[in-house]
Design an enzyme around this catalytic site. Structure first.
Site, PDB file in Angstrom:
ATOM      1  N   THR A  97       0.863  -1.177   0.000  1.00 19.85           N
ATOM      2  CA  THR A  97       0.000   0.000   0.000  1.00 19.85           C
ATOM      3  C   THR A  97       0.900   1.227   0.000  1.00 19.85           C
ATOM      4  O   THR A  97       1.596   1.499   0.985  1.00 19.85           O
ATOM      5  CB  THR A  97      -0.917   0.017   1.234  1.00 19.85           C
ATOM      6  N   LYS A 172      -7.550   1.085  -2.797  1.00 19.13           N
ATOM      7  CA  LYS A 172      -7.112   0.720  -1.445  1.00 19.13           C
ATOM      8  C   LYS A 172      -7.312   1.890  -0.480  1.00 19.13           C
ATOM      9  O   LYS A 172      -7.678   1.691   0.688  1.00 19.13           O
ATOM     10  CB  LYS A 172      -5.643   0.289  -1.460  1.00 19.13           C
ATOM     11  N   LYS A 240       0.047   5.394   8.471  1.00 19.77           N
ATOM     12  CA  LYS A 240       0.749   5.582   7.201  1.00 19.77           C
ATOM     13  C   LYS A 240      -0.245   5.613   6.056  1.00 19.77           C
ATOM     14  O   LYS A 240      -0.199   6.501   5.194  1.00 19.77           O
ATOM     15  CB  LYS A 240       1.778   4.462   7.010  1.00 19.77           C
TER      16      LYS A 240
END
Length: 293
Positions: A97, A172, A240
């Protein structure tokens, strides 16, 4: 059967690479900590490379599942990077990701070298990786995706190309945005039930069968009630990811007020020492606030 390199043997990559080897593919792994790669080879067979380039040499497909933008660049570029060792036409599939920006950068860099690049971030957590039940959302050109899809299906329950390069990462981001709100909502509901003197398990048993039901409710309420937060995706990694989401929203104009607030709640969890707790620790945050009165 294909010759595959797998770069990154974290809690997701380790079992994913194992599924490929078990399916009969010829897998060579690389991990920054060599001991993890040695352990994987001892458990699953296959081979290991000392560098991403060594692992990628001669591979038809290179899968990566590392930490962040910088980690991904480091396994792709440079003298020891995979790009320099990949044969023309080979496909790089990135399960990390990362930002849409680095994805499109690497897609372009790959194309100039005669390589193919598919962004394919994953959802489903450690359990999904171990049980080959991941959801994979992909971006990139159609032809390399069609070649890579049967390989990815080995460890997924759904694998779909959403659009051009970067579309997988943007999907995502949508996934993480949805999870952030769901976990906070679940935490508040369970906290409210507790303050109201209700049996939390009984409450979840009933409401999970109605409109309030979710994967998070079904799979996390028990560990939340047990004050156990060592299962699943870590808060540090979620922050993150949410940082990537909020940065992308600044660029495309999307309004993400709930995501921004929940990101700050996760910051509170980090201050509590919970950076490695799983994302359901938002419930623990509420309990700690309650103790402070």
């Amino acid at each position: 059967m294909a010759k595959i390199a797998f770069l990154g043997l974290g809690v997701m990559g380790y079992p994913m690479a194992g599924h490929l080897q078990a399916a009969g593919h010829e897998v060579t792994v690389y991990n920054r900590t060599m001991a993890k790669a040695e352990k994987w080879v001892a458990q699953h067979g296959g081979a290991m490379g000392a560098t991403p380039a060594e692992a990628a040499k001669g591979a038809e497909m290179i899968m990566a599942c590392v930490g962040n933008d910088d980690d991904l660049r480091s396994v792709c570029y440079g003298e020891e990077g995979a790009f320099g060792a990949m044969a023309e036409g080979a496909i790089f599939v990135d399960h990390t990701t990362v930002s849409e920006k680095v994805t499109r950068e690497l897609y372009t860099a790959a194309k100039t070298r005669g390589l193919q690049f598919v962004d394919a971030p994953i959802s489903g957590g450690q359990a999904g990786a171990e049980n080959a039940q991941l959801s994979i959302m992909c971006g990139g050109d159609q032809a390399p995706y069609e070649t890579a899809e049967p390989i990815m299906q080995i460890y997924s329950k759904i694998c779909r190309r959403i659009g051009e390069s970067g579309a997988g990462q943007l999907t995502k981001m949508s996934n993480q945005i949805a999870i952030a709100g769901l976990v906070q909502g679940l935490s508040e509901a369970m906290h409210f039930a507790d303050k109201a003197g209700l049996d939390g398990r009984a409450v979840v048993e009933v409401i999970s069968q109605g409109a309030a039901g979710s994967w998070q409710m079904s799979n996390r309420h028990e560990t939340m009630l047990e004050d156990h937060f060592e299962h699943g995706f870590a808060v540090d990694w979620m922050r993150k990811d949410l940082g990537i989401c909020l940065s992308a929203a600044d660029e495309n104009g999307a309004s993400l007020p709930v995501t921004a607030v929940v990101d700050q709640f996760y910051k509170d969890v980090q201050k509590m020492g919970g950076g490695r707790w799983d994302t359901s620790s938002l419930f623990k945050r509420l309990k700690e606030i309650d103790k402070l009165g």
